[in-house]
Design an enzyme around this catalytic site. Structure first.
Site, PDB file in Angstrom:
ATOM      1  N   ASN A 235      -4.966   8.008   4.201  1.00 42.24           N
ATOM      2  CA  ASN A 235      -4.732   7.298   5.374  1.00 42.24           C
ATOM      3  C   ASN A 235      -3.154   7.469   5.603  1.00 42.24           C
ATOM      4  OD1 ASN A 235      -5.421   5.109   7.557  1.00 42.24           O
ATOM      5  ND2 ASN A 235      -3.748   4.049   6.634  1.00 42.24           N
ATOM      6  N   GLU A 236      -2.795   8.125   6.818  1.00 39.75           N
ATOM      7  CA  GLU A 236      -1.313   8.067   7.394  1.00 39.75           C
ATOM      8  C   GLU A 236      -0.199   8.501   6.376  1.00 39.75           C
ATOM      9  OE1 GLU A 236      -0.386   4.456   9.290  1.00 39.75           O
ATOM     10  OE2 GLU A 236      -1.383   5.095  11.142  1.00 39.75           O
TER      11      GLU A 236
ATOM     12  N   CYS B 129      11.539  10.977  -6.895  1.00 39.99           N
ATOM     13  CA  CYS B 129      11.480  10.648  -8.444  1.00 39.99           C
ATOM     14  C   CYS B 129      11.857  11.848  -8.851  1.00 39.99           C
ATOM     15  CB  CYS B 129      10.309  10.103  -8.552  1.00 39.99           C
ATOM     16  SG  CYS B 129       9.007  11.139  -8.686  1.00 39.99           S
TER      17      CYS B 129
ATOM     18  N   ARG C 193       0.904  -1.227   0.158  1.00 42.78           N
ATOM     19  CA  ARG C 193       0.074  -0.096  -0.004  1.00 42.78           C
ATOM     20  C   ARG C 193       0.970   1.066   0.020  1.00 42.78           C
ATOM     21  NH1 ARG C 193      -2.077   0.003   6.172  1.00 42.78           N
ATOM     22  NH2 ARG C 193      -0.163   0.573   7.129  1.00 42.78           N
TER      23      ARG C 193
ATOM     24  N   GLU D  95      -1.864  -8.251   7.005  1.00 41.63           N
ATOM     25  CA  GLU D  95      -2.371  -8.062   8.441  1.00 41.63           C
ATOM     26  C   GLU D  95      -3.218  -8.815   9.125  1.00 41.63           C
ATOM     27  OE1 GLU D  95      -2.886  -3.786   8.576  1.00 41.63           O
ATOM     28  OE2 GLU D  95      -0.967  -3.188   8.826  1.00 41.63           O
TER      29      GLU D  95
ATOM     30  N   GLU E  30      -7.092   5.404  15.445  1.00 41.44           N
ATOM     31  CA  GLU E  30      -6.817   4.113  15.694  1.00 41.44           C
ATOM     32  C   GLU E  30      -5.995   3.697  16.755  1.00 41.44           C
ATOM     33  OE1 GLU E  30      -4.344   2.576  12.238  1.00 41.44           O
ATOM     34  OE2 GLU E  30      -5.811   3.663  10.645  1.00 41.44           O
TER      35      GLU E  30
ATOM     36  N   CYS F 218       9.369  14.676  -8.488  1.00 39.48           N
ATOM     37  CA  CYS F 218       9.717  15.308  -7.135  1.00 39.48           C
ATOM     38  C   CYS F 218      10.891  16.565  -7.342  1.00 39.48           C
ATOM     39  CB  CYS F 218      10.208  14.251  -5.945  1.00 39.48           C
ATOM     40  SG  CYS F 218       8.712  13.361  -5.469  1.00 39.48           S
TER      41      CYS F 218
HETATM   42  C1  GAL Z   1      -1.952   1.819  10.981  1.00 41.86           C
HETATM   43  C2  GAL Z   1      -2.859   2.063   9.658  1.00 41.86           C
HETATM   44  C3  GAL Z   1      -3.717   0.675   9.513  1.00 41.86           C
HETATM   45  C4  GAL Z   1      -2.866  -0.418   9.963  1.00 41.86           C
HETATM   46  C5  GAL Z   1      -2.501  -0.418  11.267  1.00 41.86           C
HETATM   47  C6  GAL Z   1      -2.012  -1.718  11.924  1.00 41.86           C
HETATM   48  O1  GAL Z   1      -0.941   2.410  10.896  1.00 41.86           O
HETATM   49  O2  GAL Z   1      -3.305   3.081   9.605  1.00 41.86           O
HETATM   50  O3  GAL Z   1      -4.217   0.454   8.152  1.00 41.86           O
HETATM   51  O4  GAL Z   1      -2.147  -0.738   9.121  1.00 41.86           O
HETATM   52  O5  GAL Z   1      -1.442   0.567  11.402  1.00 41.86           O
HETATM   53  O6  GAL Z   1      -1.365  -1.636  12.971  1.00 41.86           O
END
Ligand code: GAL
Length: 606
Positions: free
Chosen positions: A142-143, A150, A104, A343, A294, A153
């Site tokens: 996400n994050e 490259c 990802r 995961e 999270e 950039c």
């Molecule tokens: C975060 C991420 C999630 C998952 C999680 C696992 O950093 O946003 O998608 O990967 O870690 O700990």
């Protein structure tokens, strides 16, 4: 209500499981789930084909069961068709390796094709779900954190430099390019800090991080502006760690609510680590409520790769720690674990509902805590970056770990503030190891003390300006001392960094091979957990907590040899060296802590 929930990935399960999910969610007091974070290939299976039917059903089902939705744009994981059509939009590492699809976060934020595809899917989602009654929040991407070097950039970096400095002469001046014949004749000669023969210029690397942060911010802002007209707050989840090239203090101004992910890396001290993150998030949020987007349910995935269950009751203690720091939501990654995928073994809520559901039910009846503190701790991510420069007096300073130790020593409540935050009104401000201090901050710290505040500075503070240029003696007048010499690394015990051996005594690690670590070894270039915590090659899994060891001993990782001038010595070392001094300045007091004391508690109070 304090919201309770987590990441929900229904696309990984057939629809009959969705119905079981919502029934379980209802009984567990789930009020908010984050949907769609990694759904791009299901939402847009081909460049000109979209499929929203499944997401329509999921959102309707959640709404029908009274569960709110935090709807993500899926741009953190472009689908395979995108990679195939636009190989030039894949990121290139500093070593010149172009990455390919398979994980990802594989994209270059400066690639026009990626920017266009991101905005397109964000527009589609906005048009379809902007009015959906389940929608509570937009979750962009996400994050953010992928760094790329490259050929998209390179010109973008030059434009950023030109915008920031105006002329190449100023870049030469602030980067000190006369060292090693790096003087540039024009912007076109400047490259990203790609792999080079020996050490890179630290100011160049620092500016590249700032540029990368701004480039990702531009990507975020484009989506935010697409989503905002629908009247629902927009945010993105901040990920913490030494590897993250994002200046969150700056980003915090651009999100409607600050949201952070938090993954402590050891069970020991996990509550203290969470308390620090909670206070930090509140500082970025300017004291307003913030969301814990999270954390891992009732477990900690350690730096050594072992997932450890929290002792009974500590999942609740973890949630309460965030709530005490002002969280308006306590969310987990993830609701239900996928059967496969990278995961698949990551902990999830479903098997733990007997432990977690009571937390959710309790939070549903409460409102976010308003934290009032008269004491502040300064934490600056750019100083953390500066502490990663090559060729420092020692590689063993873990800025985040040191700051966390001071935070713990101060005891609650503490506001953790970015360097730009106002200091008026605080009776005590602690700024541990604040490496990089711009002139404006020097001025503000002096006014704060002159007006009656108490300021605690430590070794490693004010070493450089914002361009990584050394500023010897920068705090001497304020502290009433003369720093005669830095004496880092005389701790003789153990240290490990970047897979290289430190002064490790019995517990060394070298070149990816395990040391004589007794029961605890090293694998694959990762340092072992050599007592109080390991390091992992600046890998993304190093989330800025629990990293390099603090070495026991009187001076820790650093000792400043100081000559007190107008200051009073209030603590001497066993060898008679001044370790802590106090100096009256205006109506206030400055305390200087010259060594990395194992327990700074007595000096962390006013
Ligand atoms: C975060 C991420 C999630 C998952 C999680 C696992 O950093 O946003 O998608 O990967 O870690 O700990």
């Amino acid at each position: 209500m304090i919201r309770f929930g987590g990441d929900y990935n229904p696309e990984q399960w057939p629809p009959h499981v969705w119905r079981e999910d919502v029934a379980l969610m209802r009984s567990a007091g789930i009020s908010l789930v984050t949907v769609g974070v990694f759904s791009w290939s299901r939402l847009q299976p081909a460049e000109d084909r979209f499929d929203f039917a499944w997401l329509d059903e999921v959102l309707d089902l959640l709404h029908g069961n009274g569960i709110g939705v935090c709807l993500a744009t899926p741009t953190a994981s472009p689908p395979p068709w995108f990679t195939r059509a636009h190989p030039g939009a894949m990121p290139v590492t500093a070593d010149g390796v172009r990455l390919t699809h398979g994980s990802r976060d594989t994209y270059c934020v400066n690639a026009p094709e990626y920017q266009e595809a991101s905005n397109r899917i964000a527009n589609e989602l906005a048009a379809r779900y902007g009015q959906h009654p389940a929608l509570r929040l937009w979750h962009v991407h996400n994050e953010y954190g992928t760094t790329c070097y490259c050929d998209h950039c390179a010109p973008a970096f030059r434009r950023w430099l030109s915008h920031t400095y105006g002329e190449i002469g100023l870049v030469n001046e602030v980067w000190c390019t006369d060292f090693w014949s790096q003087r540039y004749g024009c912007f076109d000669e400047v490259l990203p800090p790609r792999a080079t023969q020996y050490l890179s210029n630290p100011a160049h690397v620092l500016d590249y991080r700032r540029f990368s942060s701004d480039a990702m911010l531009t990507h975020y802002l484009a989506q935010r502006d697409i989503l905002r007209p629908y009247g629902v707050p927009v945010t993105t989840n901040f990920v913490l760690g030494g590897w993250v090239p994002v200046d969150h203090a700056r980003w915090a101004r651009e999100v409607d609510v600050v949201a952070v992910d938090d993954y402590p890396e050891s069970v020991e001290g996990h509550l203290a680590a969470r308390a620090f993150v909670a206070d930090l998030a509140r500082g970025w949020a300017g004291g307003q409520p913030w969301m814990l987007m999270e954390h891992a349910p009732a477990a900690v995935r350690q730096a050594d790769g072992v997932t450890r269950a929290l002792p009974a009751g500590e999942a609740r203690a973890a949630a309460e720690t965030y709530v005490a720091g002002g969280a308006s939501a306590v969310m987990y990654f993830q609701w239900r674990a996928g059967r496969g995928g990278a995961e698949q073994w990551h902990p999830a809520m479903v098997p733990l509902l007997s432990e977690l559901a009571p937390i959710g039910r309790s939070l549903a009846t409460r409102t976010p805590v308003r934290v009032e503190s008269t004491r502040a701790l300064i934490y600056d991510e750019q100083s953390m970056w500066a502490w990663q420069s090559p060729h420092l007096p020692t590689p063993f300073v873990d800025y985040t770990a040191i700051t966390r130790r001071w935070h713990h020593a101060m005891g609650p409540p503490v506001d953790v503030l970015p360097i730009g935050a106002p200091l008026e009104g605080y009776s005590l401000v602690v700024a541990p190891a604040l490496h990089m201090v711009p002139a404006a901050l020097h001025k503000r710290l002096r006014s704060y003390v002159a007006d009656g505040g108490t300021l605690v500075l430590t070794f490693g503070s004010g070493l450089t300006d914002e361009h990584s240029r050394t500023t010897p003696g920068a705090f001497d007048d304020l502290c009433g001392i003369r720093v005669a010499r830095h004496r880092p690394g005389e701790c003789g015990v153990r240290g490990v960094r970047d897979g290289r051996s430190g002064e490790c005594g019995v517990c060394g690690v070298r070149d990816g091979r395990s040391g004589e670590c007794g029961v605890r070894g090293v694998r694959d270039d990762r340092s072992g957990e050599c007592g109080v915590g390991g390091v992992r090659d600046d890998h993304p899994s190093e989330r800025g907590v629990g990293a390099k060891q603090h070495r026991p001993g009187e001076y820790g990782v650093w000792l400043d040899e100081i000559d007190p001038q107008d200051a009073t010595v209030v603590l001497h070392s066993s060898e008679g060296r001044p370790l802590v001094t106090e100096h009256r300045y205006g109506r206030g007091l400055v305390r200087y802590v010259a060594a990395d004391l194992p327990d700074p508690t007595p000096w962390a109070r006013s």
